[in-house]
Design a protein around this motif. Structure first.
Motif, short mmCIF file in Angstrom:
data_model
loop_
_atom_site.label_atom_id
_atom_site.label_comp_id
_atom_site.label_asym_id
_atom_site.label_seq_id
_atom_site.Cartn_x
_atom_site.Cartn_y
_atom_site.Cartn_z
N VAL A 98 -21.41 18.51 -25.74
CA VAL A 98 -20.63 17.27 -25.67
C VAL A 98 -19.14 17.57 -25.52
CG1 VAL A 98 -19.96 15.20 -26.95
CG2 VAL A 98 -22.35 15.95 -26.95
N TRP A 99 -18.65 18.56 -26.27
CA TRP A 99 -17.23 18.92 -26.20
C TRP A 99 -16.86 19.38 -24.79
CZ3 TRP A 99 -12.92 18.40 -29.02
CH2 TRP A 99 -11.82 19.19 -28.70
N VAL A 100 -17.70 20.24 -24.22
CA VAL A 100 -17.42 20.76 -22.88
C VAL A 100 -17.47 19.65 -21.85
CG1 VAL A 100 -18.28 22.27 -21.05
CG2 VAL A 100 -18.19 23.10 -23.41
N MET A 101 -18.49 18.79 -21.93
CA MET A 101 -18.64 17.72 -20.94
C MET A 101 -17.51 16.71 -21.05
SD MET A 101 -22.76 17.02 -20.78
CE MET A 101 -22.55 15.80 -19.48
N ASN A 102 -16.95 16.54 -22.24
CA ASN A 102 -15.84 15.60 -22.41
C ASN A 102 -14.54 16.14 -21.80
OD1 ASN A 102 -17.25 13.59 -23.71
ND2 ASN A 102 -16.79 14.33 -25.76
N HIS A 103 -14.52 17.44 -21.45
CA HIS A 103 -13.32 18.04 -20.87
C HIS A 103 -13.56 18.54 -19.45
CE1 HIS A 103 -12.37 18.10 -25.20
NE2 HIS A 103 -11.11 18.05 -24.83
N ILE A 104 -14.64 18.05 -18.82
CA ILE A 104 -14.90 18.45 -17.43
C ILE A 104 -13.77 17.93 -16.53
CG2 ILE A 104 -16.39 18.04 -15.44
CD1 ILE A 104 -18.77 18.19 -17.24
N GLY A 105 -13.32 18.79 -15.63
CA GLY A 105 -12.23 18.41 -14.75
C GLY A 105 -10.87 18.90 -15.21
N GLY A 106 -10.83 19.55 -16.34
CA GLY A 106 -9.56 20.07 -16.85
C GLY A 106 -9.82 21.27 -17.73
N PRO A 107 -8.79 21.82 -18.31
CA PRO A 107 -8.98 22.96 -19.21
C PRO A 107 -9.77 22.55 -20.44
CG PRO A 107 -6.73 22.12 -19.35
CD PRO A 107 -7.37 21.41 -18.19
N ILE A 108 -10.61 23.45 -20.91
CA ILE A 108 -11.45 23.17 -22.08
C ILE A 108 -10.83 23.88 -23.29
CG2 ILE A 108 -13.76 23.38 -23.07
CD1 ILE A 108 -14.86 23.49 -20.24
N PRO A 109 -10.17 23.14 -24.16
CA PRO A 109 -9.52 23.78 -25.32
C PRO A 109 -10.53 24.07 -26.42
CG PRO A 109 -9.19 21.42 -25.40
CD PRO A 109 -9.96 21.69 -24.12
N TRP A 110 -10.15 24.96 -27.32
CA TRP A 110 -10.96 25.20 -28.51
C TRP A 110 -10.71 24.06 -29.49
CZ3 TRP A 110 -14.76 28.61 -29.23
CH2 TRP A 110 -14.82 29.72 -28.38
#
Length: 261
Positions: A98-110
């Motif tokens: 869910v975290w990764v999919m919520n940041h699709i299209g941009g950098p994926i922060p920790w």
């Protein structure tokens, strides 16, 4: 390939198709409701996102069923606690998805630890709730599909009806029945075979064979027992074909009363 194997594969595919259809409906409903702030997104984005979450969640949470069955058989632990623990474990990778999919299209922060646990709680509420729904409904466990090509004939009167469900090459010397999810594995002196039915229904067809249900997942024929193995408080029956059947603690007294131990 035997008829029961073909029917078993067909049943599994049918179950997955039905489950995914249910998950699609759940995803659409969640998209329309828009929980956890997602209502602000366009409806098309919500539909794609929630249906994708539903399908991915099904792939992640479904193996919990196998985990619960195995641990219950090995350790004789309560299924309710195992389901809860399994859902908690499955929520970890689902939260990461869910975290990764919520940041699709941009950098994926920790995520920060606080943010991760907040998201984990949201995912657990939905994922655990859906898992609970499938456990409570348990469509296949309550109503397993019939096996028309292995069903016993009406005029079979020479022995237990269950033996008519087995392929001829396994013979008629039944040693034990072992539950595997929604199947029963029949162990004979010549091999084993899966049959799509509930353990209780299979036992009901063995009225002329002396035996006992020694565990939630096992029935054993009296003549098949060659030895009893004790490891601390755990008991196992050594059968004539070399396999070992666990004895649950709540059935040990019944076996002692019957003279098995």
């Amino acid at each position: 390939m035997t008829g029961s194997t073909q029917a078993g594969r067909k049943h599994i595919v049918r179950k997955i198709v039905i489950d995914l259809a249910i998950m699609t409906v759940i995803g659409v409903i969640l998209a329309l409701i828009g929980p956890f702030g997602s209502f602000e997104l366009p409806i098309a984005v919500r539909l794609v996102s929630w249906v994708a979450f539903a399908w991915i969640g099904y792939a992640i949470y479904s193996p919990v069923s196998l985990l619960v069955t195995r641990l219950h058989d090995w350790l004789d632990l309560p299924t309710a606690g195992l389901w809860f623990t399994g859902a908690m474990l499955a929520t970890v990778p689902m939260t990461a998805v869910v975290w990764v999919m919520n940041h699709i299209g941009g950098p994926i922060p920790w995520p920060s630890l606080e943010r991760f646990f907040e998201l984990y709680l949201y995912v657990f509420v939905i994922g655990g709730g859906i898992t609970g729904f499938f456990v409570l409904t348990d469509r296949d466990g309550g109503n397993p599909a019939p096996l028309p090509d292995t069903a016993p004939s009406p005029d079979a009167q020479d022995g237990p009806r269950f033996l008519d469900r087995l392929p001829p090459h396994l013979g008629t010397q039944l040693l034990a029945l072992e539950m595997e999810d929604h199947y029963v594995r029949a162990h004979t002196a010549l091999g084993s075979e899966l049959v799509l039915m509930r353990l209780g229904d299979a036992i009901a067809e063995l009225t002329t064979i002396e035996g006992m249900q020694v565990h939630r997942s096992w029935w054993v024929a009296r003549d098949a027992v060659e030895d009893v193995r004790r490891e601390d408080r755990n008991l196992r029956l050594l059968l004539s074909n070399g396999i070992e059947a666990p004895v649950s603690r709540n059935r040990a007294n019944d076996l002692r009363d019957a003279g098995w131990l």
